[in-house]
Design a protein around this motif. Structure first.
Motif, PDB file in Angstrom:
ATOM      1  N   GLY A  15      40.847 -53.177 131.673  1.00  0.00           N
ATOM      2  CA  GLY A  15      40.013 -52.062 132.113  1.00  0.00           C
ATOM      3  C   GLY A  15      40.597 -50.703 131.757  1.00  0.00           C
ATOM      4  O   GLY A  15      39.903 -49.690 131.795  1.00  0.00           O
ATOM      5  N   CYS A  16      41.879 -50.669 131.391  1.00  0.00           N
ATOM      6  CA  CYS A  16      42.507 -49.397 131.043  1.00  0.00           C
ATOM      7  C   CYS A  16      42.125 -48.937 129.644  1.00  0.00           C
ATOM      8  O   CYS A  16      42.424 -47.818 129.250  1.00  0.00           O
ATOM      9  N   ARG A  17      41.453 -49.789 128.876  1.00  0.00           N
ATOM     10  CA  ARG A  17      40.979 -49.368 127.545  1.00  0.00           C
ATOM     11  C   ARG A  17      39.575 -48.795 127.693  1.00  0.00           C
ATOM     12  O   ARG A  17      38.710 -49.355 128.358  1.00  0.00           O
ATOM     13  N   ALA A  18      39.360 -47.654 127.127  1.00  0.00           N
ATOM     14  CA  ALA A  18      38.034 -47.030 127.149  1.00  0.00           C
ATOM     15  C   ALA A  18      37.246 -47.580 125.962  1.00  0.00           C
ATOM     16  O   ALA A  18      37.698 -47.472 124.817  1.00  0.00           O
ATOM     17  N   ILE A  19      36.095 -48.206 126.240  1.00  0.00           N
ATOM     18  CA  ILE A  19      35.290 -48.788 125.157  1.00  0.00           C
ATOM     19  C   ILE A  19      33.823 -48.415 125.327  1.00  0.00           C
ATOM     20  O   ILE A  19      33.346 -48.194 126.439  1.00  0.00           O
ATOM     21  N   GLY A  20      33.124 -48.359 124.216  1.00  0.00           N
ATOM     22  CA  GLY A  20      31.693 -48.129 124.251  1.00  0.00           C
ATOM     23  C   GLY A  20      30.987 -49.345 124.824  1.00  0.00           C
ATOM     24  O   GLY A  20      31.291 -50.481 124.464  1.00  0.00           O
ATOM     25  N   LEU A  38      31.235 -58.135 127.057  1.00  0.00           N
ATOM     26  CA  LEU A  38      32.555 -57.835 127.603  1.00  0.00           C
ATOM     27  C   LEU A  38      33.574 -57.772 126.487  1.00  0.00           C
ATOM     28  O   LEU A  38      34.651 -57.227 126.652  1.00  0.00           O
ATOM     29  N   SER A  39      33.200 -58.320 125.330  1.00  0.00           N
ATOM     30  CA  SER A  39      34.069 -58.260 124.165  1.00  0.00           C
ATOM     31  C   SER A  39      33.218 -58.290 122.908  1.00  0.00           C
ATOM     32  O   SER A  39      32.543 -59.272 122.631  1.00  0.00           O
ATOM     33  N   ALA A  40      33.220 -57.209 122.178  1.00  0.00           N
ATOM     34  CA  ALA A  40      32.522 -57.100 120.891  1.00  0.00           C
ATOM     35  C   ALA A  40      33.357 -56.176 120.019  1.00  0.00           C
ATOM     36  O   ALA A  40      33.606 -55.029 120.387  1.00  0.00           O
ATOM     37  N   THR A  41      33.801 -56.686 118.869  1.00  0.00           N
ATOM     38  CA  THR A  41      34.691 -55.901 118.031  1.00  0.00           C
ATOM     39  C   THR A  41      34.570 -56.318 116.568  1.00  0.00           C
ATOM     40  O   THR A  41      33.955 -57.335 116.264  1.00  0.00           O
ATOM     41  N   SER A  46      35.865 -56.453 104.752  1.00  0.00           N
ATOM     42  CA  SER A  46      35.434 -57.033 103.488  1.00  0.00           C
ATOM     43  C   SER A  46      35.683 -58.535 103.525  1.00  0.00           C
ATOM     44  O   SER A  46      36.820 -58.973 103.320  1.00  0.00           O
ATOM     45  N   PRO A  47      34.683 -59.344 103.872  1.00  0.00           N
ATOM     46  CA  PRO A  47      33.299 -58.940 104.114  1.00  0.00           C
ATOM     47  C   PRO A  47      33.166 -58.292 105.489  1.00  0.00           C
ATOM     48  O   PRO A  47      33.988 -58.539 106.372  1.00  0.00           O
ATOM     49  N   PRO A  48      32.113 -57.482 105.702  1.00  0.00           N
ATOM     50  CA  PRO A  48      31.927 -56.827 106.996  1.00  0.00           C
ATOM     51  C   PRO A  48      31.542 -57.856 108.065  1.00  0.00           C
ATOM     52  O   PRO A  48      30.468 -58.450 108.001  1.00  0.00           O
ATOM     53  N   MET A  49      32.456 -58.076 109.006  1.00  0.00           N
ATOM     54  CA  MET A  49      32.270 -59.094 110.045  1.00  0.00           C
ATOM     55  C   MET A  49      32.548 -58.519 111.426  1.00  0.00           C
ATOM     56  O   MET A  49      33.442 -57.704 111.594  1.00  0.00           O
ATOM     57  N   MET A  50      31.769 -58.984 112.403  1.00  0.00           N
ATOM     58  CA  MET A  50      31.957 -58.635 113.806  1.00  0.00           C
ATOM     59  C   MET A  50      32.151 -59.924 114.588  1.00  0.00           C
ATOM     60  O   MET A  50      31.785 -61.009 114.125  1.00  0.00           O
ATOM     61  N   MET A  51      32.708 -59.786 115.783  1.00  0.00           N
ATOM     62  CA  MET A  51      32.813 -60.948 116.658  1.00  0.00           C
ATOM     63  C   MET A  51      32.483 -60.549 118.090  1.00  0.00           C
ATOM     64  O   MET A  51      32.784 -59.428 118.521  1.00  0.00           O
ATOM     65  N   VAL A  52      31.831 -61.460 118.779  1.00  0.00           N
ATOM     66  CA  VAL A  52      31.507 -61.265 120.189  1.00  0.00           C
ATOM     67  C   VAL A  52      31.918 -62.526 120.944  1.00  0.00           C
ATOM     68  O   VAL A  52      31.875 -63.625 120.390  1.00  0.00           O
TER      69      VAL A  52
END
Length: 159
Positions: A15-20, A38-41, A46-52
């Protein structure tokens, strides 16, 4: 030897990390579905990848699997009511949270928030199960961005 901490302490620690604040959405056989992320980053550029991260008991998991996609919608400042609904403490459930006109689509067909700070639209690439959680990896296929100020999660509240 390192001592382990419990789940409550873990949430306090991160909780100490400020996230959008983000809402993850998908469209499945029962229509649109979504949850407060609660977790998306990012994973790679390359390649453009996200994880949730998606809990196995999250009802929207079926829509992500069926739709083979997900969208990460960053909530603007003042979007507390929307966060309440998608966080599960509001009065609306399921597809009823997707008010007409407030949502559109980009490339994958996942619902995207019209009034967002930005949206990252992903085609599902892989799912990995660990400790009651699915780590969904997605290839970024489209995005939007705006100049709106983000709603920030910090120390258990929103700023």
């Amino acid at each position: 030897m390192t001592e382990e901490i419990d789940a409550k302490s873990f949430w306090k620690a991160i909780g100490c990390r400020a996230i959008g604040v983000a809402i993850v959405t998908a469209k499945g056989t029962d229509g649109p579905a979504g949850f407060l992320a609660l977790s998306a980053t990012h994973l790679t550029a390359s390649p453009p990848m996200m994880m949730v991260s998606i809990g196995l008991t999250t009802s929207a998991l079926a829509a992500v699997r069926h739709g083979n996609h997900f969208a990460i919608n960053y909530v603007p400042k003042g979007g507390d009511a929307l966060v309440k609904e998608f966080g599960g403490s509001g009065s609306l459930k399921g597809a009823d949270r997707f008010l007409p006109g407030a949502w559109t689509e980009l490339k994958t067909g996942a619902p995207t928030l019209v009034d967002s700070v930005g949206v990252i639209d992903c085609r599902l690439d892989e799912m990995i199960e660990r400790h009651g959680t699915i780590i969904a990896l997605g290839r970024v296929v489209a995005y939007t961005s705006s100049m709106k100020d983000p709603l920030i999660s910090f120390r258990g509240g929103y700023i």
